[in-house]
Design a protein around this motif. Structure first.
Motif, PDB file in Angstrom:
ATOM      1  N   LEU A 104       0.820  -1.210   0.000  1.00  0.00           N
ATOM      2  CA  LEU A 104       0.000   0.000   0.000  1.00  0.00           C
ATOM      3  C   LEU A 104       0.859   1.266   0.000  1.00  0.00           C
ATOM      4  O   LEU A 104       0.540   2.253  -0.674  1.00  0.00           O
ATOM      5  CB  LEU A 104      -0.936  -0.002   1.214  1.00  0.00           C
ATOM      6  CG  LEU A 104      -2.031  -1.079   1.188  1.00  0.00           C
ATOM      7  CD1 LEU A 104      -2.722  -1.155   2.543  1.00  0.00           C
ATOM      8  CD2 LEU A 104      -3.044  -0.791   0.090  1.00  0.00           C
ATOM      9  N   LEU A 105       1.947   1.241   0.744  1.00  0.00           N
ATOM     10  CA  LEU A 105       2.838   2.397   0.778  1.00  0.00           C
ATOM     11  C   LEU A 105       3.525   2.598  -0.569  1.00  0.00           C
ATOM     12  O   LEU A 105       3.704   3.742  -1.021  1.00  0.00           O
ATOM     13  CB  LEU A 105       3.888   2.220   1.886  1.00  0.00           C
ATOM     14  CG  LEU A 105       3.367   2.457   3.312  1.00  0.00           C
ATOM     15  CD1 LEU A 105       4.344   1.923   4.346  1.00  0.00           C
ATOM     16  CD2 LEU A 105       3.132   3.957   3.546  1.00  0.00           C
ATOM     17  N   LEU A 106       3.891   1.513  -1.210  1.00  0.00           N
ATOM     18  CA  LEU A 106       4.497   1.618  -2.545  1.00  0.00           C
ATOM     19  C   LEU A 106       3.502   2.217  -3.535  1.00  0.00           C
ATOM     20  O   LEU A 106       3.864   3.041  -4.389  1.00  0.00           O
ATOM     21  CB  LEU A 106       4.973   0.244  -3.023  1.00  0.00           C
ATOM     22  CG  LEU A 106       6.237  -0.306  -2.335  1.00  0.00           C
ATOM     23  CD1 LEU A 106       6.460  -1.762  -2.721  1.00  0.00           C
ATOM     24  CD2 LEU A 106       7.450   0.538  -2.718  1.00  0.00           C
ATOM     25  N   MET A 107       2.251   1.796  -3.406  1.00  0.00           N
ATOM     26  CA  MET A 107       1.210   2.369  -4.260  1.00  0.00           C
ATOM     27  C   MET A 107       1.059   3.869  -3.981  1.00  0.00           C
ATOM     28  O   MET A 107       0.937   4.686  -4.896  1.00  0.00           O
ATOM     29  CB  MET A 107      -0.119   1.656  -4.020  1.00  0.00           C
ATOM     30  CG  MET A 107      -0.127   0.190  -4.462  1.00  0.00           C
ATOM     31  SD  MET A 107      -1.597  -0.704  -3.871  1.00  0.00           S
ATOM     32  CE  MET A 107      -2.892   0.127  -4.796  1.00  0.00           C
ATOM     33  N   LEU A 108       1.095   4.212  -2.709  1.00  0.00           N
ATOM     34  CA  LEU A 108       0.942   5.606  -2.314  1.00  0.00           C
ATOM     35  C   LEU A 108       2.114   6.449  -2.812  1.00  0.00           C
ATOM     36  O   LEU A 108       1.951   7.620  -3.151  1.00  0.00           O
ATOM     37  CB  LEU A 108       0.837   5.699  -0.790  1.00  0.00           C
ATOM     38  CG  LEU A 108       0.491   7.054  -0.175  1.00  0.00           C
ATOM     39  CD1 LEU A 108      -0.827   7.569  -0.722  1.00  0.00           C
ATOM     40  CD2 LEU A 108       0.421   6.930   1.333  1.00  0.00           C
ATOM     41  N   LEU A 109       3.294   5.846  -2.849  1.00  0.00           N
ATOM     42  CA  LEU A 109       4.494   6.548  -3.315  1.00  0.00           C
ATOM     43  C   LEU A 109       4.633   6.496  -4.837  1.00  0.00           C
ATOM     44  O   LEU A 109       5.650   6.883  -5.387  1.00  0.00           O
ATOM     45  CB  LEU A 109       5.741   5.925  -2.656  1.00  0.00           C
ATOM     46  CG  LEU A 109       5.858   6.164  -1.144  1.00  0.00           C
ATOM     47  CD1 LEU A 109       6.931   5.265  -0.540  1.00  0.00           C
ATOM     48  CD2 LEU A 109       6.166   7.623  -0.861  1.00  0.00           C
ATOM     49  N   GLN A 110       3.634   5.954  -5.570  1.00  0.00           N
ATOM     50  CA  GLN A 110       3.599   5.883  -7.041  1.00  0.00           C
ATOM     51  C   GLN A 110       4.792   5.026  -7.555  1.00  0.00           C
ATOM     52  O   GLN A 110       5.368   5.391  -8.605  1.00  0.00           O
ATOM     53  CB  GLN A 110       3.626   7.291  -7.631  1.00  0.00           C
ATOM     54  CG  GLN A 110       2.452   8.161  -7.131  1.00  0.00           C
ATOM     55  CD  GLN A 110       2.413   9.544  -7.748  1.00  0.00           C
ATOM     56  OE1 GLN A 110       2.453   9.686  -8.964  1.00  0.00           O
ATOM     57  NE2 GLN A 110       2.323  10.564  -6.923  1.00  0.00           N
ATOM     58  N   MET A 111       4.908   3.988  -7.026  1.00  0.00           N
ATOM     59  CA  MET A 111       5.800   2.985  -7.646  1.00  0.00           C
ATOM     60  C   MET A 111       4.941   1.875  -8.203  1.00  0.00           C
ATOM     61  O   MET A 111       5.409   0.830  -8.608  1.00  0.00           O
ATOM     62  CB  MET A 111       6.802   2.459  -6.626  1.00  0.00           C
ATOM     63  CG  MET A 111       7.698   3.610  -6.071  1.00  0.00           C
ATOM     64  SD  MET A 111       8.834   3.091  -4.813  1.00  0.00           S
ATOM     65  CE  MET A 111      10.023   2.218  -5.763  1.00  0.00           C
ATOM     66  N   ALA A 112       3.597   2.100  -8.113  1.00  0.00           N
ATOM     67  CA  ALA A 112       2.607   1.165  -8.655  1.00  0.00           C
ATOM     68  C   ALA A 112       1.447   2.013  -9.158  1.00  0.00           C
ATOM     69  O   ALA A 112       1.503   3.235  -9.189  1.00  0.00           O
ATOM     70  CB  ALA A 112       2.142   0.193  -7.566  1.00  0.00           C
ATOM     71  N   CYS A 113       0.332   1.421  -9.526  1.00  0.00           N
ATOM     72  CA  CYS A 113      -0.866   2.124 -10.014  1.00  0.00           C
ATOM     73  C   CYS A 113      -0.551   2.983 -11.236  1.00  0.00           C
ATOM     74  O   CYS A 113      -1.083   4.092 -11.368  1.00  0.00           O
ATOM     75  CB  CYS A 113      -1.455   3.011  -8.923  1.00  0.00           C
ATOM     76  SG  CYS A 113      -1.955   2.137  -7.465  1.00  0.00           S
ATOM     77  N   GLN A 114       0.337   2.525 -12.094  1.00  0.00           N
ATOM     78  CA  GLN A 114       0.731   3.350 -13.241  1.00  0.00           C
ATOM     79  C   GLN A 114      -0.446   3.653 -14.168  1.00  0.00           C
ATOM     80  O   GLN A 114      -0.523   4.717 -14.771  1.00  0.00           O
ATOM     81  CB  GLN A 114       1.847   2.646 -14.024  1.00  0.00           C
ATOM     82  CG  GLN A 114       3.136   2.466 -13.215  1.00  0.00           C
ATOM     83  CD  GLN A 114       3.709   3.793 -12.754  1.00  0.00           C
ATOM     84  OE1 GLN A 114       3.763   4.729 -13.522  1.00  0.00           O
ATOM     85  NE2 GLN A 114       4.114   3.863 -11.495  1.00  0.00           N
TER      86      GLN A 114
END
Length: 291
Positions: free
Chosen positions: A240-250
């Motif tokens: 979830l933190l990675l998603m929040l930091l935009q390393m996912a959800c491209q």
């Protein structure tokens, strides 16, 4: 000496604030005078310590919390003179809790102030922790770190609280499960303060620690019990933190994530649900779609 003269000497408190406390200052001075050296006579420090303690109890019953705290500081000085480190640590802890109560009461009444009681409490906790470390009692020291951290967090000071939770984790290095729980508090504070990089680093540290030092199924590398729960929390929170930091959800597929949120909601902790909400709110909402 434990604190500045302002905290160690109640006679430096404005006299207007002392009026309601009756003869406190006179009694305090009377006991203090017994500690002065006289010709061919040593002061009875043990007696003075006992009398300061009795005065502290009376003042606490009268809800004169900060003055009771001053008396407990005097007890701590006496116990230090007597080389009674355990008694010194206990008196410092009592003083810290009284100053903390005084600060909470000040905030409850919304009285203006400079958080001087909170500063005094923090100093007392710090010295008590130091004494317990010198006594080789890291468990007691860690418990006081957690106590202070929890109090600061309740006062909406998560940044300051995280420092003390981190210290507790360091003191609990020989007890993995307790160390992990304290690190979890650090991660929570970092999320509250929006330090998502810091929270990610803490969860990564927790996961590695749980895998390396956690109890495992005999003959395997699979953690068991609470360690497995902690690893699961870390894995989900890190994603979830990675998603929040935009390393996912491209692709920023908002509708899919909304469906995922509904499905995951009952399976996640309140903290993880908060992170997922932040993902939707702070990463995808700027695209112009409502959340």
């Amino acid at each position: 000496m434990f604190l500045s003269a302002r905290f160690l000497r109640p006679d430096l408190v404005p006299r207007s604030k002392m009026a309601a406390e009756g003869d406190f200052l006179l009694r305090y001075r009377a006991v203090s005078n017994k500690l002065k050296r006289r010709f061919l006579r040593k002061p009875n420090v043990a007696e003075a310590s006992e009398q300061f303690g009795l005065l502290a109890k009376e003042l606490k019953q009268e809800e004169c919390l900060q003055y009771a705290g001053f008396c407990n500081l005097a007890v701590a000085r006496c116990e230090q003179t007597l080389f009674n480190a355990a008694g010194e640590a206990l008196a410092l802890t009592d003083a810290a809790r009284l100053f903390l109560q005084a600060e909470k009461e000040t905030q409850r009444l919304q009285c203006p102030g400079f958080e001087e009681h909170l500063q005094a409490a923090t100093n007392c906790y710090s010295f008590a922790i130091k004494v317990y470390i010198e006594l080789n009692q890291p468990v007691m020291a860690a418990s006081l770190c957690l106590e202070l951290g929890n109090a600061l967090k309740e006062m909406n000071k998560p940044g300051e609280a995280s420092v003390h939770f981190q210290r507790a984790a360091e003191l609990q290095s020989q007890v993995p499960i307790e160390c992990l729980l304290s690190l979890g508090k650090v991660a929570t504070c970092k999320i509250i303060t929006r330090d998502y990089d810091g929270a990610l680093a803490v969860f990564t540290e927790m996961q590695l620690l749980a895998q390396e030092r956690g109890l495992q199924v005999p003959g395997t590398c699979t953690p068991v019990g609470a360690f497995m729960d902690i690893i699961a929390r870390c894995e989900v929170s890190r994603v979830l933190l990675l998603m929040l930091l935009q390393m996912a959800c491209q692709e920023k597929d908002l509708e899919s994530l909304k469906v995922l949120q509904v499905e995951l909601w009952p399976l996640l902790t309140p903290e993880q649900n908060h992170l997922l909400h932040l993902v939707l709110q702070e990463v995808l909402a700027p695209s112009g779609q409502g959340v």
